[in-house]
Design a protein around this motif. Structure first.
Motif, short mmCIF file in Angstrom:
data_model
loop_
_atom_site.label_atom_id
_atom_site.label_comp_id
_atom_site.label_asym_id
_atom_site.label_seq_id
_atom_site.Cartn_x
_atom_site.Cartn_y
_atom_site.Cartn_z
N ASP A 62 40.22 -56.54 -25.07
CA ASP A 62 40.88 -55.46 -24.34
C ASP A 62 39.97 -54.92 -23.24
O ASP A 62 39.73 -53.72 -23.15
CB ASP A 62 41.33 -54.35 -25.29
N SER A 69 47.04 -56.59 -26.19
CA SER A 69 46.27 -57.83 -26.26
C SER A 69 46.82 -58.89 -25.33
O SER A 69 48.04 -59.04 -25.17
CB SER A 69 46.25 -58.36 -27.70
N THR A 70 45.91 -59.63 -24.72
CA THR A 70 46.26 -60.81 -23.94
C THR A 70 46.19 -62.03 -24.87
O THR A 70 45.67 -61.93 -25.99
CB THR A 70 45.27 -61.00 -22.79
N GLU A 72 44.17 -64.39 -24.70
CA GLU A 72 42.74 -64.60 -24.97
C GLU A 72 42.25 -63.62 -26.04
O GLU A 72 41.45 -63.99 -26.92
CB GLU A 72 41.92 -64.42 -23.69
N ASP A 73 42.73 -62.39 -25.97
CA ASP A 73 42.37 -61.40 -26.99
C ASP A 73 42.86 -61.82 -28.36
O ASP A 73 42.16 -61.71 -29.37
CB ASP A 73 42.96 -60.03 -26.64
#
Length: 215
Positions: A62, A69-70, A72-73
């Motif tokens: 983040d 969240s992305t 990737e997160d």
């Protein structure tokens, strides 16, 4: 494996405490087959905002601080709380009648960050897939009461024939009053486990009961 300070709750035995430091909203999805055999329990944990912040900062998640969240997160967070030491019960105790249920370790973990809170799930198999001929009781709690579990998320039952689930919440005010009274009688340097309060968290635990009618 790198161990982040905020993750030690799930990896090592927490010190005995008289009050919680981490707060988790939890829910269960209980899976039963067509013969009313208990097969799996899916556990959902929603961490409080402060602990979520500690974890996301430790894991460099983040980065834009929007509380979401992305992809990737998600990849970084997934499974962060599913690396358990031997003997850790996952803060979930189950019984069938008078017999303790044996649960597997966590599998199929998921994770996301929503509105600043980390939400994770994991699946646990019920060893032996026992048939529900007596009430099944699940209690999500940390015996040391370092972590407080509040069953505020959905509790569902999937499958089975003539089965139902209920949730009984404890009288927290009464449990807290009892605990304070007991602690006030303890010497300052006495260990809670030595005083017989090593499983103090159970008195604050909700009780989830599953029953099935005879086939």
């Amino acid at each position: 494996m790198k161990i982040f300070p905020a993750l030690s709750l799930m990896l090592f035995a927490a010190p005995l405490q008289a009050h919680p430091h981490i707060f988790i909203n939890t829910g269960l999805s209980i899976l039963v087959d067509e013969q009313n055999r208990l097969t799996h329990v899916k556990v959902t944990w929603e961490y409080d905002e402060l602990y979520s912040l500690l974890v996301t900062e430790d894991m460099e998640v983040d980065s834009d601080y929007d509380g979401m969240s992305t992809p990737e997160d998600v990849a970084k967070l997934t499974g962060f709380d599913a690396h358990w030491i031997d003997g850790y019960n996952g803060d979930l105790v189950g019984t069938l009648g008078d017999a303790a249920l044996e649960l597997s370790g966590p599998t199929a973990p998921t994770a996301e960050l929503v509105d600043g809170k980390i939400i994770t799930t994991h699946m646990r198999s019920v060893i032996g897939t026992p048939q529900i001929t007596e009430p099944v009781i699940f209690k999500p709690y940390d015996g040391t009461y370092y972590t407080a579990y509040d069953v505020t998320l959905p509790v569902t039952l999937e499958g089975g024939s003539g089965c139902g689930v209920t949730v009984d919440t404890p009288d927290l005010d009464a449990a807290l009053a009892m605990t304070k009274a007991e602690l006030s009688q303890m010497p300052v340097d006495m260990d809670m486990e030595a005083a017989g309060l090593g499983d103090i968290g159970e008195r604050f635990a909700s009780e989830i009961q599953v029953t099935c009618s005879a086939l």
